[in-house]
Design a protein around this motif. Structure first.
Motif, PDB file in Angstrom:
ATOM      1  N   ALA A 155       0.870  -1.178   0.000  1.00 29.31           N
ATOM      2  CA  ALA A 155       0.000   0.000   0.000  1.00 29.31           C
ATOM      3  C   ALA A 155       0.903   1.222   0.000  1.00 29.31           C
ATOM      4  O   ALA A 155       2.086   1.112   0.318  1.00 29.31           O
ATOM      5  N   ILE A 172      -7.969  12.781   3.935  1.00 27.89           N
ATOM      6  CA  ILE A 172      -7.475  11.578   4.614  1.00 27.89           C
ATOM      7  C   ILE A 172      -8.632  10.882   5.327  1.00 27.89           C
ATOM      8  O   ILE A 172      -8.789   9.658   5.249  1.00 27.89           O
ATOM      9  N   THR A 175     -10.701   9.095   2.814  1.00 24.95           N
ATOM     10  CA  THR A 175     -10.050   7.859   2.366  1.00 24.95           C
ATOM     11  C   THR A 175     -10.314   6.722   3.343  1.00 24.95           C
ATOM     12  O   THR A 175     -10.666   5.617   2.950  1.00 24.95           O
ATOM     13  N   ILE A 176     -10.171   7.030   4.636  1.00 24.34           N
ATOM     14  CA  ILE A 176     -10.315   5.974   5.642  1.00 24.34           C
ATOM     15  C   ILE A 176     -11.778   5.545   5.749  1.00 24.34           C
ATOM     16  O   ILE A 176     -12.090   4.357   5.812  1.00 24.34           O
ATOM     17  N   ARG A 180     -10.736   3.397  -0.952  1.00 23.72           N
ATOM     18  CA  ARG A 180     -10.278   3.910  -2.255  1.00 23.72           C
ATOM     19  C   ARG A 180      -9.947   2.735  -3.155  1.00 23.72           C
ATOM     20  O   ARG A 180      -9.508   1.683  -2.687  1.00 23.72           O
ATOM     21  N   ARG A 244       5.057   3.192  -5.935  1.00 25.23           N
ATOM     22  CA  ARG A 244       4.201   2.349  -5.112  1.00 25.23           C
ATOM     23  C   ARG A 244       4.355   0.910  -5.591  1.00 25.23           C
ATOM     24  O   ARG A 244       4.448  -0.015  -4.825  1.00 25.23           O
ATOM     25  N   LEU A 281     -14.361   0.105  12.639  1.00 23.07           N
ATOM     26  CA  LEU A 281     -13.965   1.311  13.370  1.00 23.07           C
ATOM     27  C   LEU A 281     -15.151   2.250  13.536  1.00 23.07           C
ATOM     28  O   LEU A 281     -15.984   2.382  12.650  1.00 23.07           O
TER      29      LEU A 281
HETATM   30  C1  HEC Z   1      -5.653  -4.280   2.889  1.00 23.99           C
HETATM   31  C2  HEC Z   1      -4.593  -3.315   2.897  1.00 23.99           C
HETATM   32  C3  HEC Z   1      -4.894  -1.953   3.511  1.00 23.99           C
HETATM   33  C4  HEC Z   1      -5.288  -1.673   4.801  1.00 23.99           C
HETATM   34  C5  HEC Z   1      -5.591  -2.643   5.925  1.00 23.99           C
HETATM   35  C6  HEC Z   1      -5.338  -0.240   4.898  1.00 23.99           C
HETATM   36  N1  HEC Z   1      -5.001   0.328   3.703  1.00 23.99           N
HETATM   37 FE1  HEC Z   1      -4.892   2.311   3.326  1.00 23.99          FE
HETATM   38  N2  HEC Z   1      -4.521   1.899   1.377  1.00 23.99           N
HETATM   39  C7  HEC Z   1      -4.348   0.657   0.827  1.00 23.99           C
HETATM   40  C8  HEC Z   1      -4.144   0.774  -0.600  1.00 23.99           C
HETATM   41  C9  HEC Z   1      -3.896  -0.367  -1.546  1.00 23.99           C
HETATM   42  C10 HEC Z   1      -4.209   2.140  -0.893  1.00 23.99           C
HETATM   43  C11 HEC Z   1      -4.084   2.782  -2.277  1.00 23.99           C
HETATM   44  C12 HEC Z   1      -5.432   2.792  -2.897  1.00 23.99           C
HETATM   45  C13 HEC Z   1      -5.377   3.253  -4.324  1.00 23.99           C
HETATM   46  O1  HEC Z   1      -4.300   3.261  -4.906  1.00 23.99           O
HETATM   47  O2  HEC Z   1      -6.436   3.596  -4.839  1.00 23.99           O
HETATM   48  C14 HEC Z   1      -4.429   2.826   0.373  1.00 23.99           C
HETATM   49  C15 HEC Z   1      -4.521   4.194   0.492  1.00 23.99           C
HETATM   50  C16 HEC Z   1      -4.586   4.867   1.702  1.00 23.99           C
HETATM   51  C17 HEC Z   1      -4.515   6.301   1.853  1.00 23.99           C
HETATM   52  C18 HEC Z   1      -4.384   7.302   0.740  1.00 23.99           C
HETATM   53  C19 HEC Z   1      -2.934   7.594   0.475  1.00 23.99           C
HETATM   54  C20 HEC Z   1      -2.739   8.657  -0.546  1.00 23.99           C
HETATM   55  O3  HEC Z   1      -1.602   8.733  -1.020  1.00 23.99           O
HETATM   56  O4  HEC Z   1      -3.647   9.421  -0.842  1.00 23.99           O
HETATM   57  C21 HEC Z   1      -4.606   6.577   3.190  1.00 23.99           C
HETATM   58  C22 HEC Z   1      -4.583   7.930   3.859  1.00 23.99           C
HETATM   59  C23 HEC Z   1      -4.748   5.313   3.874  1.00 23.99           C
HETATM   60  N3  HEC Z   1      -4.726   4.288   2.952  1.00 23.99           N
HETATM   61  C24 HEC Z   1      -4.874   5.165   5.231  1.00 23.99           C
HETATM   62  C25 HEC Z   1      -5.166   3.960   5.848  1.00 23.99           C
HETATM   63  C26 HEC Z   1      -5.510   3.837   7.231  1.00 23.99           C
HETATM   64  C27 HEC Z   1      -5.564   4.966   8.228  1.00 23.99           C
HETATM   65  C28 HEC Z   1      -5.753   2.512   7.454  1.00 23.99           C
HETATM   66  C29 HEC Z   1      -6.203   1.852   8.738  1.00 23.99           C
HETATM   67  C30 HEC Z   1      -7.470   2.275   9.259  1.00 23.99           C
HETATM   68  C31 HEC Z   1      -5.542   1.816   6.206  1.00 23.99           C
HETATM   69  N4  HEC Z   1      -5.193   2.728   5.260  1.00 23.99           N
HETATM   70  C32 HEC Z   1      -5.669   0.443   6.054  1.00 23.99           C
HETATM   71  C33 HEC Z   1      -4.356  -0.534   1.506  1.00 23.99           C
HETATM   72  C34 HEC Z   1      -4.728  -0.688   2.833  1.00 23.99           C
END
Ligand code: HEC
Ligand code: HEC
Length: 325
Positions: A155, A172, A175-176, A180, A244, A281
């Motif tokens: 990620a 942010i 996104t959470i 996304r 990435r 959450l």
């Molecule tokens: C299963 C794996 C996974 C988990 C668990 C996860 N993420 Fe993500 N996250 C991703 C991926 C993959 C992306 C990129 C998505 C895309 O490219 O569209 C991302 C993108 C993001 C972004 C956007 C980053 C940007 O550059 O704009 C944020 C902020 C984020 N995650 C925060 C969190 C938070 C806070 C948590 C926990 C609550 C979390 N993520 C849990 C996989 C995960």
């Protein structure tokens, strides 16, 4: 066997003599020792009476103890509950405020944002670090059993200044709470292999616009005229050499050919789960996380002035309870 007295002091002995010389005295123990023994014997009885002390079943139960004067029967559970209540009392005013506030308002309040960032750290370790790495440093999946399409980071790295969707606090949070799933079409068949090769080489140097193919192949529609990405689409900045996925020429060719989340079986996968739907959450927890993540995004003003340390520690332990709120 001589008479049962020691020759020197006339103290009586038990009559056992070893080596003709060593006898066994029958002296009384000292008074202080006897007093201590009696006192501890009495204490044992008092203690057993007051505390839950006998683990054998009496009517399917156990001896609950008479309790301590003033505070009733003691149990470990009650003591734990009292400790937790003390923590809750410190936390509650903060938690109440958070419910009604937006992430931006929390961030603007120095004291609250410090409180929140601390519990956010625990929440992040539990829910996000598996994909984003501890403190958002990213988790490499190179050398994994997965195919080429899985190479790169699990990620995006979150503790830098490079954002796919935007690093402001509201984005942010969005996104959470909403998840996304960026989409890049597969260009296999649309763009010739030779052109993909040229494109990949330009992109690998961080100079995507150095070839007219970048615009001609439609890359600009998502990555922008300047190749710096568009937050609205979550398209990557291709000029900063922050990768990435696999950033080698071969890796970039793979991305261009098969795309991201494009449905092509070789496409790269990028799914940020939707934490509202997952129900894992609460809204307050997601606000805490948004502030926490915002704070380690590089280049952000770090507002971390004096905060009540007790409250902050309380927050950290609050977050580690599985079913907080
Ligand atoms: C299963 C794996 C996974 C988990 C668990 C996860 N993420 Fe993500 N996250 C991703 C991926 C993959 C992306 C990129 C998505 C895309 O490219 O569209 C991302 C993108 C993001 C972004 C956007 C980053 C940007 O550059 O704009 C944020 C902020 C984020 N995650 C925060 C969190 C938070 C806070 C948590 C926990 C609550 C979390 N993520 C849990 C996989 C995960
Ligand atoms: C439909 C929109 C779209 C088009 C068209 C598009 N991309 Fe993308 N591209 C994206 C998105 C979205 C991402 C980010 C995916 C992610 O990180 O989750 C991405 C990621 C990439 C990456 C990976 C960057 C990294 O950090 O690893 C490369 C390389 C790339 N694009 C190159 C291109 C090139 C070259 C073209 C033109 C042939 C192109 N893209 C066309 C949407 C698009």
């Amino acid at each position: 066997m001589s008479e049962n007295h020691n020759s020197a002091g006339g103290v009586p002995t038990t009559g056992h003599v070893w080596d003709d010389d060593l006898g066994d005295f029958v002296n009384q123990p000292p008074k202080w020792w006897m007093l201590g023994l009696t006192a501890s014997a009495i204490w044992v009885v008092v203690y057993f009476a007051m505390y839950p002390s006998i683990p054998v079943a009496i009517n399917g139960s156990y001896w609950h103890g008479l309790g301590l004067p003033g505070s009733g029967q003691w149990t470990a559970i009650k003591e734990l509950a009292a400790d937790q209540k003390a923590l809750d009392d410190v936390r509650q005013p903060y938690e109440d405020k958070l419910k009604a506030m937006t992430p931006a308002q929390i961030l603007a309040d120095a004291n609250l944002s410090e409180y929140v960032a601390r519990s956010g750290k625990v929440l992040f370790s539990d829910n996000c670090a598996a994909c984003h790495g501890q403190n958002g440093i990213g988790t490499k999946q190179e050398g994994s059993k997965f195919a080429q399409r899985e190479q790169g980071y699990m990620a995006p790295i979150l503790n830098d200044d490079d954002w796919l969707y935007g690093g402001d606090i509201d984005t942010i949070y969005e996104t959470i709470s909403g998840g996304r799933q960026g989409m890049m079409v597969a260009h296999e068949g649309m763009v010739s292999d030779a052109d993909i090769d040229t494109l990949a080489n330009a992109v690998a140097k961080g100079e995507p616009t150095s070839t007219p193919l970048f615009a001609a192949s439609g890359c600009t529609a998502c990555h922008g005229e300047d190749g710096k990405g568009m937050h609205a689409m979550g398209s990557a900045n291709l000029t900063d050499k922050i990768w990435r996925f696999d950033g080698s020429v071969e890796g970039i060719k793979q991305t261009i050919k098969y795309g991201v989340n494009s449905g092509n079986p070789n496409a790269r996968i990028a799914i940020m789960p939707n934490f509202t739907e997952a129900g894992k959450l609460s809204a307050v927890e997601m606000k805490k996380l948004a502030v926490y993540v915002y704070k380690f995004g590089g280049g952000q003003p770090s507002a971390a002035p004096e905060a009540a340390p007790v409250a902050a520690d309380a927050a950290a332990s609050a977050a580690s309870e599985p079913a907080a709120q």
